[in-house]
Design an enzyme around this catalytic site. Structure first.
Site, mmCIF file in Angstrom:
data_model
loop_
_atom_site.group_PDB
_atom_site.id
_atom_site.type_symbol
_atom_site.label_atom_id
_atom_site.label_comp_id
_atom_site.label_asym_id
_atom_site.label_seq_id
_atom_site.Cartn_x
_atom_site.Cartn_y
_atom_site.Cartn_z
ATOM 1 N N TYR A 68 100.934 74.934 39.036
ATOM 2 C CA TYR A 68 100.321 73.623 38.758
ATOM 3 C C TYR A 68 100.054 73.442 37.269
ATOM 4 C CZ TYR A 68 100.312 72.130 43.524
ATOM 5 O OH TYR A 68 100.743 71.727 44.756
ATOM 6 N N ASP A 109 100.208 62.525 39.072
ATOM 7 C CA ASP A 109 100.564 62.689 37.656
ATOM 8 C C ASP A 109 99.853 61.747 36.687
ATOM 9 O OD1 ASP A 109 101.961 60.211 38.015
ATOM 10 O OD2 ASP A 109 103.811 61.258 38.539
ATOM 11 N N HIS A 124 96.479 61.712 47.159
ATOM 12 C CA HIS A 124 96.615 63.172 47.109
ATOM 13 C C HIS A 124 95.932 63.772 45.884
ATOM 14 C CE1 HIS A 124 100.353 62.885 49.954
ATOM 15 N NE2 HIS A 124 99.210 62.778 50.594
ATOM 16 N N THR A 193 109.290 56.813 47.968
ATOM 17 C CA THR A 193 108.706 57.845 48.835
ATOM 18 C C THR A 193 109.630 58.107 50.013
ATOM 19 O OG1 THR A 193 106.835 58.477 50.242
ATOM 20 C CG2 THR A 193 107.260 56.098 50.044
ATOM 21 N N SER A 194 109.706 59.377 50.427
ATOM 22 C CA SER A 194 110.497 59.718 51.606
ATOM 23 C C SER A 194 109.755 59.341 52.884
ATOM 24 C CB SER A 194 110.829 61.213 51.599
ATOM 25 O OG SER A 194 109.640 61.968 51.551
ATOM 26 N N ASN A 218 113.891 52.161 47.135
ATOM 27 C CA ASN A 218 114.214 53.592 47.096
ATOM 28 C C ASN A 218 115.667 53.731 46.669
ATOM 29 O OD1 ASN A 218 114.792 56.435 47.974
ATOM 30 N ND2 ASN A 218 112.735 56.256 48.846
ATOM 31 N N GLU A 220 117.675 55.554 48.004
ATOM 32 C CA GLU A 220 118.509 55.722 49.207
ATOM 33 C C GLU A 220 117.696 55.417 50.461
ATOM 34 O OE1 GLU A 220 119.444 59.729 48.307
ATOM 35 O OE2 GLU A 220 117.690 60.522 49.352
HETATM 36 C C1 BJW Z 1 113.697 57.418 44.153
HETATM 37 C C2 BJW Z 1 114.107 57.686 42.854
HETATM 38 C C3 BJW Z 1 114.163 56.602 41.982
HETATM 39 C C4 BJW Z 1 114.087 59.541 43.913
HETATM 40 N N1 BJW Z 1 113.837 55.389 42.411
HETATM 41 N N2 BJW Z 1 113.388 56.212 44.566
HETATM 42 C C5 BJW Z 1 101.576 63.538 61.574
HETATM 43 C C6 BJW Z 1 102.840 63.926 61.961
HETATM 44 C C7 BJW Z 1 103.407 65.116 61.486
HETATM 45 C C8 BJW Z 1 102.706 65.958 60.622
HETATM 46 C C9 BJW Z 1 101.448 65.567 60.252
HETATM 47 C C10 BJW Z 1 100.894 64.393 60.714
HETATM 48 N N3 BJW Z 1 99.665 64.245 60.149
HETATM 49 C C11 BJW Z 1 99.437 65.319 59.353
HETATM 50 C C12 BJW Z 1 100.508 66.145 59.391
HETATM 51 C C13 BJW Z 1 100.638 67.437 58.656
HETATM 52 C C14 BJW Z 1 101.022 67.275 57.207
HETATM 53 C C15 BJW Z 1 102.361 66.553 57.160
HETATM 54 O O1 BJW Z 1 102.465 65.378 56.893
HETATM 55 N N4 BJW Z 1 103.449 67.293 57.370
HETATM 56 C C16 BJW Z 1 104.796 66.704 57.357
HETATM 57 C C17 BJW Z 1 105.550 67.154 56.098
HETATM 58 C C18 BJW Z 1 105.503 67.136 58.599
HETATM 59 N N5 BJW Z 1 100.003 66.547 56.463
HETATM 60 C C19 BJW Z 1 98.953 67.183 55.913
HETATM 61 O O2 BJW Z 1 98.780 68.388 55.995
HETATM 62 C C20 BJW Z 1 97.948 66.302 55.186
HETATM 63 N N6 BJW Z 1 96.627 66.626 55.609
HETATM 64 C C21 BJW Z 1 96.172 66.372 56.825
HETATM 65 O O3 BJW Z 1 96.798 65.763 57.660
HETATM 66 O O4 BJW Z 1 94.909 66.835 57.030
HETATM 67 C C22 BJW Z 1 94.342 66.828 58.334
HETATM 68 C C23 BJW Z 1 93.025 67.534 58.204
HETATM 69 C C24 BJW Z 1 91.879 66.879 58.600
HETATM 70 C C25 BJW Z 1 90.641 67.539 58.506
HETATM 71 C C26 BJW Z 1 90.580 68.822 57.968
HETATM 72 C C27 BJW Z 1 91.728 69.462 57.543
HETATM 73 C C28 BJW Z 1 92.961 68.804 57.662
HETATM 74 C C29 BJW Z 1 97.935 66.595 53.686
HETATM 75 C C30 BJW Z 1 99.216 66.228 53.029
HETATM 76 C C31 BJW Z 1 99.148 66.612 51.556
HETATM 77 C C32 BJW Z 1 100.486 66.473 50.867
HETATM 78 N N7 BJW Z 1 100.418 67.052 49.604
HETATM 79 C C33 BJW Z 1 101.580 67.032 48.725
HETATM 80 C C34 BJW Z 1 101.330 67.985 47.561
HETATM 81 C C35 BJW Z 1 100.308 67.335 46.603
HETATM 82 C C36 BJW Z 1 100.170 68.090 45.342
HETATM 83 C C37 BJW Z 1 101.446 68.265 44.590
HETATM 84 O O5 BJW Z 1 101.982 67.293 44.014
HETATM 85 O O6 BJW Z 1 101.946 69.404 44.565
HETATM 86 O O7 BJW Z 1 101.834 65.713 48.274
HETATM 87 S S1 BJW Z 1 103.099 67.430 49.588
HETATM 88 C C38 BJW Z 1 104.135 66.335 48.657
HETATM 89 O O8 BJW Z 1 104.705 65.340 49.552
HETATM 90 C C39 BJW Z 1 103.176 65.595 47.720
HETATM 91 C C40 BJW Z 1 103.678 64.194 47.829
HETATM 92 O O9 BJW Z 1 102.648 63.285 47.446
HETATM 93 C C41 BJW Z 1 104.083 64.076 49.279
HETATM 94 C C42 BJW Z 1 105.012 62.954 49.572
HETATM 95 O O10 BJW Z 1 106.243 63.127 48.940
HETATM 96 P P1 BJW Z 1 106.986 61.884 48.294
HETATM 97 O O11 BJW Z 1 106.137 61.344 47.210
HETATM 98 O O12 BJW Z 1 107.407 60.950 49.324
HETATM 99 O O13 BJW Z 1 108.222 62.589 47.562
HETATM 100 P P2 BJW Z 1 109.641 63.045 48.162
HETATM 101 O O14 BJW Z 1 110.252 63.997 47.202
HETATM 102 O O15 BJW Z 1 109.548 63.476 49.560
HETATM 103 O O16 BJW Z 1 110.495 61.691 48.162
HETATM 104 C C43 BJW Z 1 110.902 61.065 46.964
HETATM 105 C C44 BJW Z 1 111.685 59.823 47.335
HETATM 106 O O17 BJW Z 1 111.980 59.139 46.143
HETATM 107 C C45 BJW Z 1 113.006 60.108 48.045
HETATM 108 O O18 BJW Z 1 113.097 59.243 49.175
HETATM 109 C C46 BJW Z 1 114.074 59.754 47.009
HETATM 110 O O19 BJW Z 1 115.224 59.154 47.592
HETATM 111 C C47 BJW Z 1 113.343 58.719 46.205
HETATM 112 N N8 BJW Z 1 113.771 58.599 44.808
HETATM 113 N N9 BJW Z 1 114.423 59.007 42.725
HETATM 114 C C48 BJW Z 1 113.492 55.210 43.703
HETATM 115 N N10 BJW Z 1 114.594 56.761 40.674
#
Ligand code: BJW
Length: 255
Positions: A68, A109, A124, A193-194, A218, A220
């Site tokens: 980090y 960020d 987040h 976002t994905s 997005n 894609e």
């Molecule tokens: C472009 C581009 C350009 C590229 N122009 N586009 C329901 C169903 C299933 C699972 C769960 C559920 N509810 C909860 C869960 C579990 C879990 C979860 O979601 N798991 C799934 C992965 C299956 N969720 C959690 O654990 C969450 N907490 C929770 O539910 O707590 C319950 C609880 C209650 C009480 C006590 C205890 C617990 C927490 C989730 C935290 C996520 N954290 C992260 C890391 C943050 C820190 C860090 O940055 O390191 O957050 S994970 C990571 O993914 C980060 C992001 O914010 C997040 C989302 O990703 P994002 O932003 O969508 O990025 P990408 O890379 O996936 O996509 C990028 C997109 O951009 C792509 O589509 C590209 O095509 C596109 N792109 N260039 C336009 N130029």
């Protein structure tokens, strides 16, 4: 200009309550890696569960805090891109028209704020603040000493980034505000976002289940594409300035 942008611009100009829901793709054109890009995503070398899970921090706080700190240094080195600036402009234009705008971001960020966005909900958390694991004391990152990993307070408490890892709850008040905004908006823009990480991705479901129009911007298609009213498949740094200009006219200084 593409027809989909013209259509989205018409909806944006008419809207009274707008939510922009952003993810890592918005910062990609600033030079920051996304998470799930198999080629160069942040997690192409590491298993996310090794680094972005609360258990990983407990298991290896040195590795996780080094990663980090490295990511923080990359954020400082990069600048907001035209997509960030266009969102800040959209907020200003809507405010002038008495319309509400909420930016709910998954990004940690700080680039939206650096571009001038004001009403930002950080679902987040933020990498720019670290907190004591035991005391909960919040520290701006410029008051964290990184001469050892994991960093510690003077009193010896471990410091961690004030972000939300897998297995941790999102900040309750922030999530509630975002959910209310999504459930009551008339336009939601899901950008870069994905849409696979919950509960944040549920904001799209909330808007789609309500009266709102939902537009995806997005590079894609994503899992959310099937449920949106309009999909603009372009880089957000290109699509958002065009959208703002089509809705509100040329930006000041460009007319
Ligand atoms: C472009 C581009 C350009 C590229 N122009 N586009 C329901 C169903 C299933 C699972 C769960 C559920 N509810 C909860 C869960 C579990 C879990 C979860 O979601 N798991 C799934 C992965 C299956 N969720 C959690 O654990 C969450 N907490 C929770 O539910 O707590 C319950 C609880 C209650 C009480 C006590 C205890 C617990 C927490 C989730 C935290 C996520 N954290 C992260 C890391 C943050 C820190 C860090 O940055 O390191 O957050 S994970 C990571 O993914 C980060 C992001 O914010 C997040 C989302 O990703 P994002 O932003 O969508 O990025 P990408 O890379 O996936 O996509 C990028 C997109 O951009 C792509 O589509 C590209 O095509 C596109 N792109 N260039 C336009 N130029």
């Amino acid at each position: 200009m593409e027809d989909v942008i013209r259509q989205a611009a018409q909806w944006l100009a008419e809207a009274r309550r707008v939510v922009a829901f952003t993810g890592a793709g918005v910062s990609a054109e600033s030079g920051l890696d996304t998470f799930r890009d198999p080629e160069q995503g942040l997690w192409s070398e590491y298993d996310p569960m090794e680094l972005a899970h609360i258990d990983a921090f407990h298991r290896d706080p040195e590795l996780v805090t080094r990663w980090y700190h490295w990511r923080f240094c990359r954020c400082v080195d990069c600048q907001p891109n035209p997509g960030h600036h266009a969102l800040a402009r959209i907020e200003r234009e809507l405010a002038q028209r008495g319309a509400l705008f909420t930016l709910a971001t998954q990004n940690i960020d700080g680039l939206h704020q650096r571009a001038g966005s004001r009403n930002v909900l950080e679902l987040h958390g933020t990498i720019l603040t670290w907190r004591g694991v035991t005391t909960g004391e919040m520290r701006p990152i410029d008051r964290v000493s990184f001469d050892r990993f994991p960093p510690r307070t003077e009193g010896g408490d471990l410091l961690r980034p004030n972000i939300v890892w897998f297995g941790e709850a999102l900040p309750e008040a922030v999530l509630r505000q975002a959910m209310i905004a999504a459930a009551t908006c008339d336009l939601l823009l899901a950008i870069g976002t994905s849409a696979v990480v919950y509960p944040a991705a549920g904001l799209i479901d909330l808007a789609a289940d309500g009266e709102a129009r939902v537009v995806e911007i997005n590079r894609e298609p994503t899992g959310a594409t099937a449920q949106v009213d309009l999909a603009i498949h372009m880089p957000s740094g290109e699509a958002l300035p065009q959208l703002a200009e089509a809705a509100f006219g040329p930006a000041a200084g460009q007319g």
